[in-house]
Structures are given as C-alpha cells and as structure tokens.
Design a protein around this motif. Structure first.
Motif, PDB file in Angstrom:
ATOM      1  N   ASN A  63       0.847  -1.177   0.000  1.00 10.40           N
ATOM      2  CA  ASN A  63       0.000   0.000   0.000  1.00 10.40           C
ATOM      3  C   ASN A  63       0.899   1.249   0.000  1.00 10.40           C
ATOM      4  OD1 ASN A  63      -1.843   2.084   0.969  1.00 10.40           O
ATOM      5  ND2 ASN A  63      -3.195   0.413   1.455  1.00 10.40           N
ATOM      6  N   GLY A  64       1.600   1.429  -1.109  1.00 13.39           N
ATOM      7  CA  GLY A  64       2.607   2.487  -1.218  1.00 13.39           C
ATOM      8  C   GLY A  64       3.955   1.963  -0.741  1.00 13.39           C
ATOM      9  N   ALA A  65       5.018   2.617  -1.217  1.00 13.56           N
ATOM     10  CA  ALA A  65       6.364   2.249  -0.762  1.00 13.56           C
ATOM     11  C   ALA A  65       6.477   2.427   0.745  1.00 13.56           C
ATOM     12  CB  ALA A  65       7.402   3.108  -1.477  1.00 13.56           C
ATOM     13  N   ALA A  66       5.702   3.373   1.282  1.00 10.11           N
ATOM     14  CA  ALA A  66       5.766   3.666   2.720  1.00 10.11           C
ATOM     15  C   ALA A  66       5.466   2.404   3.546  1.00 10.11           C
ATOM     16  CB  ALA A  66       4.790   4.779   3.059  1.00 10.11           C
ATOM     17  N   SER A 104      18.074  12.457   4.318  1.00 11.31           N
ATOM     18  CA  SER A 104      17.385  11.416   3.564  1.00 11.31           C
ATOM     19  C   SER A 104      15.917  11.381   3.994  1.00 11.31           C
ATOM     20  CB  SER A 104      18.075  10.083   3.815  1.00 11.31           C
ATOM     21  OG  SER A 104      17.664   9.142   2.865  1.00 11.31           O
ATOM     22  N   PHE A 105      15.146  10.529   3.332  1.00 12.11           N
ATOM     23  CA  PHE A 105      13.709  10.435   3.591  1.00 12.11           C
ATOM     24  C   PHE A 105      13.458  10.035   5.053  1.00 12.11           C
ATOM     25  CE2 PHE A 105       9.648   7.898   2.631  1.00 12.11           C
ATOM     26  CZ  PHE A 105       8.855   9.040   2.570  1.00 12.11           C
ATOM     27  N   ALA A 106      12.664  10.835   5.760  1.00 15.59           N
ATOM     28  CA  ALA A 106      12.494  10.658   7.203  1.00 15.59           C
ATOM     29  C   ALA A 106      11.844   9.331   7.593  1.00 15.59           C
ATOM     30  CB  ALA A 106      11.668  11.813   7.752  1.00 15.59           C
ATOM     31  N   GLU A 107      11.086   8.719   6.683  1.00 19.46           N
ATOM     32  CA  GLU A 107      10.392   7.479   7.047  1.00 19.46           C
ATOM     33  C   GLU A 107      11.352   6.338   7.391  1.00 19.46           C
ATOM     34  OE1 GLU A 107       7.129   6.801   7.611  1.00 19.46           O
ATOM     35  OE2 GLU A 107       6.874   8.955   7.336  1.00 19.46           O
ATOM     36  N   TYR A 108      12.582   6.370   6.855  1.00 21.07           N
ATOM     37  CA  TYR A 108      13.533   5.284   7.183  1.00 21.07           C
ATOM     38  C   TYR A 108      13.798   5.316   8.695  1.00 21.07           C
ATOM     39  CZ  TYR A 108      14.631   6.141   2.185  1.00 21.07           C
ATOM     40  OH  TYR A 108      14.563   6.374   0.832  1.00 21.07           O
ATOM     41  N   GLY A 109      14.178   6.508   9.180  1.00 20.53           N
ATOM     42  CA  GLY A 109      14.477   6.665  10.613  1.00 20.53           C
ATOM     43  C   GLY A 109      13.243   6.409  11.460  1.00 20.53           C
TER      44      GLY A 109
HETATM   45  C1  LIG Z   1      12.095   8.507  -1.125  1.00 21.77           C
HETATM   46  C2  LIG Z   1      10.682   8.104  -0.907  1.00 21.77           C
HETATM   47  N1  LIG Z   1      10.391   6.823  -0.702  1.00 21.77           N
HETATM   48  C3  LIG Z   1       9.135   6.406  -0.501  1.00 21.77           C
HETATM   49  C4  LIG Z   1       8.091   7.303  -0.479  1.00 21.77           C
HETATM   50  C5  LIG Z   1       6.698   6.797  -0.235  1.00 21.77           C
HETATM   51  O1  LIG Z   1       6.066   6.571  -1.449  1.00 21.77           O
HETATM   52  P1  LIG Z   1       4.596   5.973  -1.553  1.00 21.77           P
HETATM   53  O2  LIG Z   1       3.692   7.088  -1.927  1.00 21.77           O
HETATM   54  O3  LIG Z   1       4.686   4.927  -2.621  1.00 21.77           O
HETATM   55  O4  LIG Z   1       4.273   5.397  -0.222  1.00 21.77           O
HETATM   56  C6  LIG Z   1       8.337   8.660  -0.666  1.00 21.77           C
HETATM   57  C7  LIG Z   1       7.232   9.628  -0.637  1.00 21.77           C
HETATM   58  O5  LIG Z   1       7.418  10.812  -0.652  1.00 21.77           O
HETATM   59  C8  LIG Z   1       9.669   9.074  -0.897  1.00 21.77           C
HETATM   60  O6  LIG Z   1       9.960  10.357  -1.088  1.00 21.77           O
END
Ligand SMILES: Cc1ncc(COP(=O)(O)O)c(C=O)c1O
Length: 369
Positions: free
Chosen positions: A82-85, A106-111
């Motif tokens: 459901n999204g890369a997230a 970098s993208f905050a979701e990793y941390g």
């Molecule tokens: C680097 C990166 N990865 C993953 C995502 C998440 O993508 P998705 O909309 O597929 O969840 C984002 C969304 O901004 C992103 O910037």
C-alpha cells in the motif's frame, strides 16, 4: 508550516494555512509526474467501480505477474504494498535491525520505521562540500551497522548511489534496502538499479513506488523486490488485503502505457537542466540530481529562510518544501519539484516576487530598529 505531518503535498494543511481551496495550489512540495495520472487510471476507476463489492486478490497476482515480466524476474520475488511507505515499515519490522545506517539528509520514514521498533541508527553524513553525494569515505561512520536503508535517487538530494558501493556493503555482510521510489524517472535506470540483483540475493531489497511516476499518491501503490524466501517472510507480516482492488487494476493498466513513460523521461531530460539554470540565475545554490525535484540553498539575505519563503509563496498559491526539516540541512534549504514549462515559469515568477517581498520586510525591520 506545511510539514505538520512530516511530508510535502499536504493540501489540507495548505488550505488551512493560506486560505485558498486545495485545487488552486500549484504543488511543488511533493514530486509527482506533472503529466498527471495516465488516462487508463480514470478508465479503471469508471469501469471497475462495481468491483468494490468483492475482496481484492490477496496475492495481487495480476500486477505481480506484469511487474515480473517487465523486470525479467520471478513473480515470487515481488511483494506489492500500500505504497512504498508500507514496505519501508514492513522490511524494518521483519529484520528488526540493531543498528541501521541512514544517510543524512534522507527520507524521514527510514528513521521513523527504525525508531518505531526501538532500533538504533548510525549516520552517513552527506555534505554540501561533496554535493551531497554518498561516497566510500562517508560510509566510514556506519561500520557498526548491520542494516542499511538508502535512497537512490535519494530524497531530498536527488543523487543516485553508485551501485558498486551498495554491492560492497552486501558483500561485507550487511543487509541493504535500496529505496528506488524515483528510479523510473532516471533515463538510464538500468545502469543504476539493483532491482534484478535484489530478486536473487537474500541480503538485498529494492523498494519501488508507483505513486510518483504515475501521479497516483491518493491510490497508494508500491512494491518490494527480494529473494523469494525473504519476500514470503515479509508477506506473512503484511496486513491481509493491504492493496485494494482498484489499486491493483490501476497498477496493471498504467504499466501498459509505454508512451506515458517515454514522454516523462524525455520531459525531465529537457526540463531539469532548464529549471536548474533558471534557479541559478535567480541567485540560488542548486544541487542538481537525477530525479524530478531539486534541492536548493537560498542566498544569504536577512529574513530569507525556507520557512519564510514557504509562507510567502504559499500565500501566492505555490507550495514548496521547507527542507530544513531533513536532518543535516539548515534553515536555508528548500526542495522544489520540477513540472511543465508553463508551470515552472509561473513558479520562477512567484519565487522572485516572494524573495523580493522578504527583502522589503527585512529592510523595513532594519529601519525600525
Ligand atoms: C524517497 C521516498 N520513498 C518512498 C516514499 C513513499 O512513497 P509511496 O507514496 O509509494 O508510499 C516517498 C514519498 O514521498 C519518498 O519520497
């Protein structure tokens, strides 16, 4: 501040902050393909609307099969999310790493995913002096890490990571997750993507998003590629029916639109350098990357911060990303999407107006002191 919930593209917050209806903003704070969703998306939504009275395919077979064909890999090496997230979160939960190496910025979701499971992090500093390019030297501080989460192209820098560096990390015994959410925008993506190698290596994963390239962030769609055994383990952790039926059908339909894909790549090759040059002419320091956005540093001018510029431009109907919220960047960094020529011209005009307005305010303040 537009990043109330940590990301760009928050039109609800923009409406509340600047008093304009969501549809009136030109959104440079999130990085969608400016050609908009391919026509097939609307067709699917119309033709298959009735299908919502059925459960989605729990194994997302149609889309997996198409992606496997496209990339020349085994279907069992792909898990749709459901999204890369969702997949960032899932891969971290599955591995439960002790120390994860993360590039800054970098993208905050990793941390965030690592902190959710109580894991520790090791920084990989990306510096302005090195144009934010990840190098062998910058990896030194992350020696203790057993798990790496890296974006290629990285967000917000747009820089690709050299595939050889990533291969070395895997050889060293680490598990490496490469987020290739923006890789489809790169003209010679085959030279940089590790997707095919990930399909057969149990210490390498590649995450792809379909929401940026196909401009469907409201639909939520992404996939992760790994060795079949690792993918099966990930799949067992996923919430059942995580990918709804319309998302599955949309994913299948957009992959057929080769013209859309070609047009997008040609546009970015032309528009990217043009936009970068115009931004430089406006006095900004630009760090060009391979993706459909650019990281910039604002000139040193009293009162000119990313937050102030965001507000000034927001009130004029253009949303930008205040990149000072990314670890490793200060209050003068912003990230702008790249769009079509007419939109970019409007953007540049408003940027000039907003910078001039901020200069006027700070001049007045100086006189009052
Ligand atoms: C680097 C990166 N990865 C993953 C995502 C998440 O993508 P998705 O909309 O597929 O969840 C984002 C969304 O901004 C992103 O910037």
């Amino acid at each position: 501040m537009l990043e109330k919930y940590g990301h760009g593209g928050d039109l609800r917050t923009a409406e509340e902050s600047y008093g304009l209806p969501a549809g009136q903003f030109l959104d440079y704070s999130s990085n969608m393909n400016p050609f908009g969703p391919p026509p097939a998306v609307r067709q699917v939504l119309t033709v298959y609307a009735d299908h919502i009275d059925r459960y989605p395919d729990p194994a997302v077979r149609g889309l997996r099969s198409k992606l496997a064909q496209l990339h020349g890999i085994d279907e069992q090496s792909i898990l749709i999310g459901n999204g890369a997230a969702e997949l960032i979160d899932l891969v971290v939960r599955q591995h439960n790493p002790v120390i994860t190496a993360l590039a800054h910025p970098s993208f905050a979701e990793y941390g965030d995913a690592v902190h959710k499971i109580g894991g520790g992090t090791a920084p990989i500093p990306l510096t302005e002096a090195e144009q934010f390019q990840l190098s062998e030297a910058s990896l030194q501080q992350s020696r203790a890490a057993d798990f790496f989460m890296l974006g290629s192209p990285n967000n917000p820098t747009g820089k690709l990571v050299h595939p050889e560096l990533l291969r070395q990390l895997v050889k060293r015994g680490a598990t490496v997750v490469v987020d290739e959410a923006f890789m489809d925008f790169v003209p010679d993506e085959e030279a940089y993507s590790l997707l095919q190698e990930a399909a057969v290596n149990d210490r390498l994963f590649v995450i792809r998003s379909m929401t940026k390239f196909y401009a469907i962030p409201g639909i939520r769609l992404g996939y992760i590629v790994g060795e079949p055994g690792s993918i099966a383990a990930l799949s067992r952790l996923q919430v059942p029916w995580s990918v709804n039926s319309l998302a599955q059908l949309i994913g299948e339909a957009v992959l057929d639109d080769k013209e859309f894909a070609g047009k997008t790549k040609r546009w970015l090759q032309e528009e990217g350098p043009w936009f970068v040059n115009r931004l430089r002419e406006s006095g900004l320091e630009v760090y060009p990357g391979a993706a459909n956005y650019v990281l910039v540093r604002l000139p040193e001018q009293p009162g000119l911060t990313a937050a102030a510029l965001q507000k000034e431009m927001g009130q004029r109907g253009i949303l930008i990303r205040d990149a000072s919220h990314f670890t490793g960047l200060d209050e003068r960094f912003c990230r702008f999407a790249i769009k079509l020529r007419a939109q970019n011209e409007r953007f540049l005009q408003v940027l000039q107006q907003a910078m001039a307005a901020l200069q006027t305010y700070s001049g007045k303040e100086g006189m009052e002191e």
